[in-house]
Design a protein around this motif. Structure first.
Motif: not given
Ligand code: HEM
Length: 162
Positions: A70-77, A85-94, A153-162
């Motif tokens: 409902l509230f958070t678009d994690w991709r934008a974050r 990467s917004a338009d392809g495969w990336s380590l975050v998606w993997a 934790w790995l996903f969190y770090w790759l997507a939001f901390a790195a």
């Protein structure tokens, strides 16, 4: 930013931070619970700890799902991450795919382990004919939860901390 910002100083939302931290409580509680059952034979405490963890996870995951839908678009974050990467495969998606590969089966397994244990162990709990099945399913559920936490934790770090 969309949704409510978290408190850990990363790009994550409030509920992403809450779930990230909740998993730090789950892993030691799970170890304590298994220690109780293996070394000290405290089956009642094992039962209470497992039901307590299930309650924490149920609340945290439900709030998290509501937030994500409902509230958070994690991709934008995640857009600021060098691994996204917004338009392809990336380590975050993997990493998210691997994480969900553990999280979804583990959720089903936890529900099954608790439902079976609830019905097939006596009260107060002690070894019974269900023990062998429970030990196998219980170890799979415990390993699944640990891997869910580690990959989360790995996903969190790759997507939001790195
Ligand atoms: C998702 C929840 C649970 C998980 C992951 C889990 C996990 C485990 C594991 C891995 C063992 C075996 C430890 C060993 O190697 O000796 C075990 C044993 C045991 N658990 Fe659970 N458990 C859960 C919930 C419950 C519940 C709700 C009860 C009670 C109603 C319960 C009662 C027992 C008992 C009595 C044993 C001892 C079985 C025996 O050694 O004969 N467990 N559990």
């Amino acid at each position: 930013m969309n949704g409510i910002n978290g408190f850990l100083g990363t790009r994550a939302s409030l509920m992403l931070d809450v779930v990230f931290l909740a998993m730090f409580a789950i892993v030691p509680l799970l170890s304590l619970s298994l220690y109780c059952v293996k070394r000290r034979l405290r089956y009642g405490l094992h039962k209470r700890l497992q039901l307590g963890m299930a309650a924490i996870l149920l609340v945290a995951v439900s709030l998290f799902e509501l937030d994500m839908r409902l509230f958070t678009d994690w991709r934008a974050r995640a857009a600021g991450s060098p691994y996204y990467s917004a338009d392809g495969w990336s380590l975050v998606w993997a990493s998210l795919t691997v994480h969900l590969g553990f999280a979804v089966p583990t959720l089903v397994l936890w529900i099954a382990v608790i439902a079976l244990a609830w019905r097939r162990f006596p009260t107060p709990p002690r070894p019974a004919s269900h023990s062998e099945t429970h030990r196998v399913l219980g170890w799979l559920a415990a390993i699944g939860m640990t891997m869910t936490a580690a990959t989360g934790w790995l996903f969190y770090w790759l997507a939001f901390a790195a």
